[in-house]
Design a protein around this motif. Structure first.
Motif, mmCIF file in Angstrom:
data_model
loop_
_atom_site.group_PDB
_atom_site.id
_atom_site.type_symbol
_atom_site.label_atom_id
_atom_site.label_comp_id
_atom_site.label_asym_id
_atom_site.label_seq_id
_atom_site.Cartn_x
_atom_site.Cartn_y
_atom_site.Cartn_z
ATOM 1 N N ASP A 56 35.145 79.616 61.142
ATOM 2 C CA ASP A 56 34.814 78.267 60.690
ATOM 3 C C ASP A 56 33.368 77.938 61.048
ATOM 4 O O ASP A 56 32.768 78.564 61.939
ATOM 5 C CB ASP A 56 35.734 77.244 61.342
ATOM 6 N N ASP B 99 32.203 75.522 62.750
ATOM 7 C CA ASP B 99 32.016 75.085 64.135
ATOM 8 C C ASP B 99 32.403 76.145 65.162
ATOM 9 O O ASP B 99 32.401 75.891 66.365
ATOM 10 C CB ASP B 99 32.805 73.800 64.396
ATOM 11 N N THR B 100 32.738 77.350 64.694
ATOM 12 C CA THR B 100 33.119 78.451 65.580
ATOM 13 C C THR B 100 31.968 79.444 65.689
ATOM 14 O O THR B 100 31.306 79.754 64.702
ATOM 15 C CB THR B 100 34.373 79.165 65.045
ATOM 16 N N THR B 101 31.742 79.943 66.883
ATOM 17 C CA THR B 101 30.672 80.906 67.137
ATOM 18 C C THR B 101 31.261 82.282 67.446
ATOM 19 O O THR B 101 32.465 82.442 67.590
ATOM 20 C CB THR B 101 29.802 80.452 68.319
ATOM 21 N N TYR C 208 26.652 73.871 54.969
ATOM 22 C CA TYR C 208 25.896 74.661 55.938
ATOM 23 C C TYR C 208 25.439 75.970 55.285
ATOM 24 O O TYR C 208 26.047 76.446 54.330
ATOM 25 C CB TYR C 208 26.762 74.971 57.171
ATOM 26 N N VAL D 93 26.638 78.157 65.576
ATOM 27 C CA VAL D 93 27.361 77.005 65.042
ATOM 28 C C VAL D 93 26.656 76.463 63.799
ATOM 29 O O VAL D 93 25.453 76.672 63.606
ATOM 30 C CB VAL D 93 27.501 75.914 66.128
ATOM 31 N N ASP D 94 27.414 75.795 62.952
ATOM 32 C CA ASP D 94 26.902 75.181 61.721
ATOM 33 C C ASP D 94 26.328 76.208 60.751
ATOM 34 O O ASP D 94 25.317 75.975 60.084
ATOM 35 C CB ASP D 94 25.854 74.107 62.037
#
Length: 243
Positions: free
Chosen positions: A101, A103-105, A79, A68-69
């Motif tokens: 994105d 915030d997507t892992t 980021y 994430v990030d």
């Protein structure tokens, strides 16, 4: 392949340095001076710098477990780029085949082979991408079948002229969940295209909200035991899936 990219794959020059060499007139393609960095060349072309013939190195293919990030870009923004996690030479000469994105892992494929990545991301190729989705609102069992049918028929996303391609929505097996409370708010979604924020917009279109998103699989390639932030080279069998 672009001429400047071919030079980078054949030498230790950066893209900026390759463009400088091109402007100097030192590069010849099939015995003719070439100065256009965007000129398309092939491996069977005779390409030289100061009379020395160039031969491009083989393409590179990696899988990364994105954390994430981080962002799927060759340039750091708010980021950092995921390419910082890739401990290989000239990592920033590579590109991401199918972005996620910040915030997507989950699963990210990285390469310098443009044709290969096109086969991964082009909707015409019907490559399946599977996501584990955590939702704000629970999906009751009696409503699941109707929702599955809606995703299979295609959804109308805001700002889009056409419906999404058929998508496969399934309930996560309860044995794979941390607790039963997650059962009604965690699903798997498989899509074959990659519109902007598509998974989030699809659930918004049915009155729900994505609060967590993780890509588990692309084609037959899975993360396996790759821990968050880790990466490895793809196997020959994995590469040939999209060749």
């Amino acid at each position: 392949m672009r001429l400047d990219k071919f030079i980078c794959k054949s030498t230790e020059l950066t893209r900026t340095e390759a463009k400088k060499v091109l402007k100097s007139g030192e590069v010849r393609v099939n015995n003719e001076v070439a100065k256009n960095a965007a000129m398309q060349v092939h491996e069977n072309n005779l390409i030289t710098i100061d009379g020395q013939q160039l031969s491009a190195r083989g393409s590179r293919y990696y899988i990364l477990h994105k954390i994430v990030d981080t962002i799927c870009s060759n340039v750091d923004e708010i980021y950092p780029s995921v390419l910082h996690s890739l401990e290989v030479d000239k990592a920033f000469d590579l590109h991401i085949a199918g972005r996620l994105d910040a915030d997507t892992t989950g699963l990210v494929l990285i390469t310098d082979d443009g044709r290969w990545s096109h086969n991964v991301i082009s909707p015409k190729k019907q490559c399946q991408k599977t996501y584990r989705v955590w939702l704000r609102s629970e999906i009751d069992d009696d409503k699941l079948s109707a929702l599955v049918a809606r995703f299979d028929s295609g959804l109308q996303l805001q700002g889009e002229d056409s419906l999404t391609r058929p998508a496969i929505l399934t309930r996560v097996e309860i044995d794979n969940l941390v607790d039963e409370a997650s059962y009604r708010s965690e699903v798997l979604l498989t899509i074959t295209e990659g519109k902007y924020h598509q998974v989030k917009r699809m659930f918004a279109a049915v009155g729900n909200r994505v609060v967590g998103l993780h890509r588990e699989q692309i084609g037959k390639i899975t993360l396996g035991d790759l821990a968050p932030g880790e990466w490895r080279e793809l196997t020959e069998d994995e590469i040939t899936q999209f060749s």
